[in-house]
Design an enzyme around this catalytic site. Sequence first.
Site: not given
Lengths: 481, 79
Positions: A327-329
């Site tokens: 989700w962060h990247g």
Amino acid sequence: MIFNSFDFALFIIPVFLLYWLILSKSAVYQNVFLLITSLVFYAWVDWRFLSLLLGSIVINFFLGKAIHTAERETRQLLFLRLGLVFNVGLLLYFKYFNFFYDNFFELLHVFGVQKSHGILHIILPLGISFFTFQNLGYLIDVYNEEIEPSNDFLQFSVFVAFFPKILSGPIERAANFIPQIQKKRIFSYQVAVDGLRQFLWGLFAKVVIAENCAVIANPIFENYENESGSTILVGAFFYTIQLYADFSGYSNMALGVSKLFGIELMRNFATPFFSTNISDFWRKWHISLTTWMMDYVFTPLSFTLRRYQKMGLLVSIIATFVLVGFWHGANWTFVVYGLLHGFYFVPLVYSGNINSSQIMAKGKWFPSVKEIIKMVLLFVLVMLTAIFFRADSVTTALNCLQKICSVTLIDFPHTVLTTITATTSILILFFIGIEWINREKKHDFEISNYHMLLRWGLYISLFLVLLFFGKSSETFIYFQF
Amino acid sequence: MNITTIKEKISEILTAILEHTNFELHDELTAKDVDGWDSLSHMMIITKIEEEFGIRFKLRDLNKLKNMGSLITLIQSKL
């Protein structure tokens, strides 16, 4: 326009005054004003994706109603799936397309197919990970009949676009947010002051703690090839504090600003490092994302795998954390970050300690030696994953870890022996101290019950520290997500 | 199976999984009121209930549960 900017101060003061002095007649006035303000705020930061945000609001509003009004379950499911495809599709396109595109060609390369491919320039719309997750949660809740869909387009728009949380969360839930804007908000001096306090603490965490830590950690990671293992470890320590202060600081500022408008957002951090194990840590770290993942990923997954008992539980936890990481990247570093956190749960699942969650040393002044050892151990575990979080590639992170595991770990970290390291360490001690004292409170700087002299002493000290040690910054780590 | 027996069984399951008895089983009881009953332990409790009563839940049924009363009604409907 970020919270710690002069622009924001110019923006928020008239907005606050107008909201309470002129538009406080009815909930509708207040909501219209909040929506306009939020759209102006979003456009001010980046106008290019305002239409995307508006489109997303309209589509999710109507899908929510469609799910609810459909008579047959198959139709409800159809509308839910449409919603999932739309929202996940947005994320996949804007955030992950390049990642899959590049990895696809890499894979072809492994199999001996040589094909050149250009680079696609896709710009990430600000806040997209936050507002699409919020919308996804809304649609699933409506489908599960946990909430009624919103019948008020204005309220729903404010729920999605509310400016204090649009850029970096918290990822709100309709059940918490919408009831608050259904009625007219009445000004409360206590709530507003509490919001200002929380904002001040967030500002201090970001501008003083995070930014000074960055000054120490950045050169170490940018030049890690020439640094000793011990120096990289020091860098990882300061980066871990930076990451926490940056995002918890942002969250406190968001919650503080929101309180100024009489709206309480969900708590995002609850002193996570005062935990004895990783499960407890994740209950207090980025709470709005963790609870989202728990409800919409972990629960269905562990339900499906429930007959495999502990193994099923473990697979669900690891898969959920890989997704938390991703989700962060769009980078393998985040996948490894999530994977490591997932694996940290293995001993807990097998020892049955997964549910132990409590306030550290409740009612006591100091933790016990055992608790201190557990906290330090937890910090080290999180710090190791932070190296992956910080690195631009898995190879870089592994090189850093290799250095930490080499004989250079016993070298004295000369390069970090500077005044800024010393002053930052003292400031961190103060930061941790205040958070420790307030760990049982509703937020990190809930000091309303302190004697007036002590309160003002703390405000003045924070102002002075901000003035002398504060550093300007253009962004927050979490803006890139 | 009558409600008292169902309640007794649920109580035993909760005690076994949460390792404490600091709860009183009434219809309005929610997971939030019980220490340690969170999303992780929830699934273990659900699995144990399925085993003990010999029933199968659907995820959507579980998502709709509001409190202990609705859980008992759901169990009854499956027996």
